[in-house]
Motif scaffolding. Structure first.
Motif: not given
Lengths: 141, 402
Positions: B78-90, B92-98, B108-112
């Motif tokens: 099972l993996g969950v990922q959050a993407n946060y856009r700071f603008g058109e070009r930037t 942030a990505v956070l992913q945790a996987v169990s 669970p581990e922080i994979t990205w």
């Protein structure tokens, strides 16, 4: 509720016409682009290389998930089902690479969005075209 | 946008009425895409083999394998990922996987955890915790929904115990001929541990690694040539594993400070309903503790409606090591036995189907038939003296994304 019914009616009427729809890829006339190759459109919509011949970054716009136009577009573009397109994006999203095209909630937003977003490029039915949009590729069935 | 609703043709009378009835502004929405997006992926997998003389694992990051009882541990994730856009070009990505991991648990581990900046359509930089790309498709091998088979071919991907690293990568894309040429360079430090035996693991954290690959994409073809190297910063606990002072008797077996090199060539052909994938790799280890190996696989699939039946073949073989130093026969035997765990010589034929029965859901069934030499033990766990190198594995998987 009304909006949902409107969308349902839209979806139903589009479903009947999607298979024979005159699908076109269009950009804002102000971009000054007259023609894109199929390969260039593939690269833009599949997030491989999002650059217009003018040098500007391309911003692809997708029809709503449930839209028959979307299904038809990818079938004609790369011969793939939506499930395959979803699987393709799952790979890129969850490996933290490119993002999929911006997706509209309503099919009628595609035209205005193409004009509102710098480098906007979308696909729609020819009948949805407005004079400010320029067809750069015709998607023959 | 009632007006736009009206412009659609042919205008259905009902549609017309509905559109007129819509209060202005109801459908007008924010044109900015949402800044924060939460998505996830997962697999509910069940598998069993017909052999209790070796434990079957998906890859060597898993400490114990499955045998003749149905088990959900090796393929479920099972993996969950959050993407946060700071603008058109930037972004942030956070992913945790169990998933089932080196310590026999599902912690669970922080994979990205990285920032990505696209300088232009050509240049893109990521910094932070990033997925490793030792081989093509290796950074998405946990995402069952993105892949055709239940799991990536074990002969090829099985030796990979690295999922992520802390560092950066730089990617460039340009048009070349009728296709695209893409290159990527990455460098950083490994951040994981690998299981060695129950309760014993090899700390790979801080191991320096770098690599890169070149892709050429044209029409239905994609070709990739890649290289990755890693320098182990901690010693593999071979003394603990063997129960004697292996490194004192044979210092050339030390892994700490040595490099391992991974070369690969991959080709993917996708034309409409047809998909073909073929890859070869070569792993060279400077340390005499692990055998050098090569591996390859080929998968063919053809979509028929919602079903995509596939079949494939994978094979790996490693070069046996020699123990040069003279030492007491009893100790040499123990060391030889410990080293024999890195030998592989086997091939697998598999057949299965993917069924896309609903949006964002796929069900898969697969049978793998492995033929190997009895001394082919590297990719298995807990092999017994009765192991004959032959095994059949039955697998079911439900893959989803949300």
């Amino acid at each position: 509720m009304r909006l949902q019914r409107c969308l349902l009616a839209l979806a139903l009427s589009l479903f009947a016409t999607a298979a024979r729809a005159e699908l076109v890829v269009a950009v804002d006339t102000r971009l000054g682009i007259t023609r894109l190759s199929r390969e260039e459109v593939v690269n833009i919509f599949l997030g491989r290389y999002r650059k217009l011949p003018s040098g500007q970054a391309a911003m692809p716009i997708d029809q709503p998930t449930s839209s028959p136009l979307r299904k038809e577009f990818y079938r004609r573009l790369v011969g793939k089902d939506l499930s395959e397109i979803n699987a393709y994006w799952a790979r890129l999203i969850f490996s933290g690479k490119t993002s999929p095209p911006m997706q509209t909630e309503n099919t009628e937003d595609v035209g205005p969005l193409i004009q509102a977003i710098p480098g906007g490029i979308g696909y729609l039915e020819r009948s949805q075209l407005t004079p400010d949009l320029r067809v750069v590729l015709e998607m023959a069935p | 946008m009632p007006l736009a609703c009206l412009m659609l043709q042919p205008v259905h009378p009902l549609l017309f009425a509905l559109a007129l009835a819509l209060p202005i502004g109801v459908a007008a929405e924010d044109k900015d895409p949402p800044r924060l997006g939460i998505k996830g992926f997962g697999t509910l997998g069940l598998a069993r083999s017909d052999d209790s003389d070796a434990g079957f694992v998906r890859d060597l990051s898993q400490p114990r394998g499955l045998t003749t009882h149905w088990s959900g541990k090796i393929d479920s994730v099972l993996g969950v990922q959050a993407n946060y856009r700071f603008g058109e070009r930037t972004e942030a990505v956070l992913q945790a996987v169990s998933r089932y991991r080196y310590d026999n648990g599902f912690g669970p581990e922080i994979t990205w955890a990285f920032l990505r900046h696209d300088f232009s359509p050509e240049w893109s930089l990521r910094a932070g915790r990033i997925g490793t790309e030792f081989f093509m498709l290796s950074d998405s091998r946990l995402v069952g929904y993105a892949n055709l088979t239940v799991r990536p071919p074990v002969e090829f991907y099985g030796p990979l115990v690295f999922s992520y690293f802390d560092g950066l990568d730089l990617a460039a894309t340009t048009q070349l001929g009728s296709g695209l040429l893409r290159g990527k360079l990455f460098a950083g430090h490994a951040a994981e541990r690998a299981p060695v035996a129950p309760g014993l693991s090899w700390n790979l954290q801080g191991s320096r690694m770098f690599g890169g690959h070149v892709d050429y994409l044209s029409g239905p073809w994609q070709v990739r040539l890649g290289h990755t190297a890693i320098r182990f910063s901690h010693e593999m606990p071979i003394n603990e594993f063997a129960g004697i002072d292996v490194l004192g008797l044979a210092p050339q077996l030390a892994a700490q400070g040595t490099w391992s090199h991974y070369d690969s060539l991959g080709v993917v052909y996708e034309q409409g309903a047809l998909q073909i994938q073929g890859m070869v790799n070569r792993i060279h280890n400077e340390t005499d503790q692990y055998e050098d190996s090569w591996a390859g696989y080929l998968i063919g699939a053809y979509r028929l409606g919602n079903f995509t039946p596939y079949t494939g073949y994978s094979q790996t073989r490693s070069s046996p090591l020699s123990l040069p130093a003279e030492m007491p026969a009893a100790q040499a035997a123990v060391i030889r036995y410990a080293l024999s765990y890195s030998h592989s010589d086997q091939r697998t034929i598999f057949i299965g189907t993917r069924w896309d029965f609903a949006q964002n859901l796929a069900l898969k069934a697969q049978v793998d038939r492995t033929h190997g030499q009895p001394d082919s033990r590297f990719l298995f766990r807990e092999t017994t003296s009765g192991w004959d190198g032959r095994m059949t594995v039955f697998s079911l998987a439900l893959d989803f994304v949300f």
